[in-house]
Design a protein around this motif. Structure first.
Motif, PDB file in Angstrom:
ATOM      1  N   PRO A   1      21.059  23.182  84.191  1.00 47.29           N
ATOM      2  CA  PRO A   1      21.449  24.663  83.507  1.00 47.29           C
ATOM      3  C   PRO A   1      22.326  24.185  82.448  1.00 47.29           C
ATOM      4  CG  PRO A   1      22.340  24.242  85.603  1.00 47.29           C
ATOM      5  CD  PRO A   1      21.287  23.076  85.453  1.00 47.29           C
ATOM      6  N   GLY A   2      23.316  23.066  82.688  1.00 46.40           N
ATOM      7  CA  GLY A   2      24.365  22.803  81.664  1.00 46.40           C
ATOM      8  C   GLY A   2      25.526  23.747  82.001  1.00 46.40           C
ATOM      9  N   CYS A   3      25.232  25.214  82.059  1.00 46.93           N
ATOM     10  CA  CYS A   3      26.379  25.945  82.543  1.00 46.93           C
ATOM     11  C   CYS A   3      25.365  27.106  83.225  1.00 46.93           C
ATOM     12  CB  CYS A   3      27.050  26.675  81.343  1.00 46.93           C
ATOM     13  SG  CYS A   3      26.166  27.145  79.873  1.00 46.93           S
ATOM     14  N   ARG A   4      26.027  27.688  84.401  1.00 53.38           N
ATOM     15  CA  ARG A   4      25.463  28.307  85.394  1.00 53.38           C
ATOM     16  C   ARG A   4      25.514  29.799  84.987  1.00 53.38           C
ATOM     17  NH1 ARG A   4      22.918  25.114  88.907  1.00 53.38           N
ATOM     18  NH2 ARG A   4      24.288  23.303  89.173  1.00 53.38           N
ATOM     19  N   GLU A   5      26.016  30.284  83.699  1.00 53.78           N
ATOM     20  CA  GLU A   5      25.726  31.696  83.381  1.00 53.78           C
ATOM     21  C   GLU A   5      25.818  31.917  81.791  1.00 53.78           C
ATOM     22  OE1 GLU A   5      29.005  33.130  82.093  1.00 53.78           O
ATOM     23  OE2 GLU A   5      29.907  30.945  82.770  1.00 53.78           O
TER      24      GLU A   5
ATOM     25  N   ARG B   1      27.935  33.421  79.720  1.00 54.46           N
ATOM     26  CA  ARG B   1      29.073  33.024  78.928  1.00 54.46           C
ATOM     27  C   ARG B   1      29.443  31.659  78.740  1.00 54.46           C
ATOM     28  NH1 ARG B   1      31.864  37.799  78.157  1.00 54.46           N
ATOM     29  NH2 ARG B   1      31.296  39.570  79.467  1.00 54.46           N
ATOM     30  N   CYS B   2      28.948  30.790  79.558  1.00 56.07           N
ATOM     31  CA  CYS B   2      28.944  29.350  79.251  1.00 56.07           C
ATOM     32  C   CYS B   2      30.261  28.824  79.113  1.00 56.07           C
ATOM     33  CB  CYS B   2      28.115  28.994  78.235  1.00 56.07           C
ATOM     34  SG  CYS B   2      27.449  27.062  78.394  1.00 56.07           S
ATOM     35  N   GLN B   3      31.275  29.217  79.807  1.00 55.95           N
ATOM     36  CA  GLN B   3      32.633  28.952  79.933  1.00 55.95           C
ATOM     37  C   GLN B   3      32.813  27.356  80.210  1.00 55.95           C
ATOM     38  OE1 GLN B   3      34.814  30.640  78.089  1.00 55.95           O
ATOM     39  NE2 GLN B   3      33.362  32.226  77.754  1.00 55.95           N
ATOM     40  N   ARG B   4      32.041  27.033  81.214  1.00 62.12           N
ATOM     41  CA  ARG B   4      32.275  25.659  81.911  1.00 62.12           C
ATOM     42  C   ARG B   4      30.818  24.973  81.743  1.00 62.12           C
ATOM     43  NH1 ARG B   4      34.568  27.043  87.943  1.00 62.12           N
ATOM     44  NH2 ARG B   4      34.107  24.841  88.043  1.00 62.12           N
ATOM     45  N   TYR B   5      30.875  23.718  80.941  1.00 60.27           N
ATOM     46  CA  TYR B   5      29.944  23.351  80.532  1.00 60.27           C
ATOM     47  C   TYR B   5      29.559  21.796  80.947  1.00 60.27           C
ATOM     48  CZ  TYR B   5      26.492  20.607  77.025  1.00 60.27           C
ATOM     49  OH  TYR B   5      25.737  19.718  76.750  1.00 60.27           O
ATOM     50  N   SER B   6      28.735  21.362  81.969  1.00 61.05           N
ATOM     51  CA  SER B   6      28.323  20.198  82.213  1.00 61.05           C
ATOM     52  C   SER B   6      27.565  19.095  81.266  1.00 61.05           C
ATOM     53  CB  SER B   6      27.959  19.991  83.447  1.00 61.05           C
ATOM     54  OG  SER B   6      27.591  18.689  84.012  1.00 61.05           O
ATOM     55  N   ARG B   7      28.166  18.463  80.098  1.00 57.42           N
ATOM     56  CA  ARG B   7      27.435  17.956  79.352  1.00 57.42           C
ATOM     57  C   ARG B   7      26.612  16.528  79.951  1.00 57.42           C
ATOM     58  NH1 ARG B   7      27.782  13.322  75.941  1.00 57.42           N
ATOM     59  NH2 ARG B   7      26.638  13.696  73.703  1.00 57.42           N
ATOM     60  N   ALA B   8      27.426  15.994  80.691  1.00 56.59           N
ATOM     61  CA  ALA B   8      26.542  14.855  81.523  1.00 56.59           C
ATOM     62  C   ALA B   8      25.496  15.112  82.404  1.00 56.59           C
ATOM     63  CB  ALA B   8      27.666  13.900  82.432  1.00 56.59           C
TER      64      ALA B   8
END
Length: 228
Positions: free
Chosen positions: A168-172, A174-181
């Motif tokens: 998903p990269g981000c769970r919602e 708004r994508c405030q927390r992004y997991s690039r790795a």
């Protein structure tokens, strides 16, 4: 009218609305409604009983034609359940409507359509906050569907027999927390990447407008990383 400063009170709004021909107020969930001030306006002589009856008559005429006051046994829709609503015929019609409503803005090198017969042996990556979150796939004023009938992009592609990976990269939205790795790891191993982005009702609904047309949060960064 009150919010736009055309009137200054609910009573004044009720008088202006009824005199202008309005006969229906959308105020679900409000304890203090404009229409609750109509009796006061009537008592003050700001509107007449005849005018009030003229406004109400077409509403009840329509409700009667819709069968709202009929006994349940007379209502042909009272016996419908999910076996009818989610019948194969209705689901196929929904699928046809969805397919015919797609808008393709650009098709570089004829990438689309992706055919099931061509996906054998291909590695697909489905990424983004809209890739596998059934809660964000519906817009404002949407019904509450049965979860078993919701097909996310990930679930739909998996039915084709392709080798599908997901991040998903981000769970919602708004994508405030992004997991690039997490995203990069999945994308690098794929032959085809589908990036699922958007807004959803968490970002924009009626009375909640956006100030710009940019993708929310880190979604643009997510897209750029997938392309890179």
């Amino acid at each position: 009218m009150l919010g736009h400063h055309y009137t200054h009170s609910f009573l004044e709004t009720a008088v202006a609305s009824v005199n202008a021909g309005c006969n229906l107020e959308l105020s679900y969930g409000m304890r203090n409604n404009v229409f609750m001030h109509i009796p006061q306006a009537l008592a003050m002589g700001n509107i007449t009983l005849r005018m009030l009856r003229d406004r109400v008559r077409p509403l009840f005429y329509t409700r009667m034609r819709l069968g709202e006051f009929d006994p349940p046994a007379m209502n042909p829709y009272s016996s419908l359940d999910l076996s009818v609503v989610q019948s194969p015929e209705h689901r196929n019609l929904s699928l046809e409507a969805a397919v015919k409503s797609f808008v393709l803005l650009k098709n570089v090198r004829g990438t689309l359509p992706l055919r099931a017969r061509d996906l054998s042996g291909q590695r697909l990556a489905v990424v983004g906050p809209f890739a596998d979150n059934p809660q964000v796939l519906f817009g404002d004023y949407a019904p509450v569907p049965e979860p078993q009938y919701i097909y996310t992009p990930r679930r739909g592609l998996e039915t084709l027999g392709a080798n599908v990976s997901f991040a998903p990269g981000c769970r919602e939205p708004r994508c405030q927390r992004y997991s690039r790795a997490e995203l990069v790891r999945v994308v690098r191993a794929a032959d085809v990447v589908l990036v699922c982005l958007g807004t959803g009702v968490d970002v924009e609904t009626e009375a909640r407008d956006r100030t710009d047309l940019s993708l929310p949060g880190h979604q643009l960064e997510l897209l750029q990383d997938a392309v890179q």
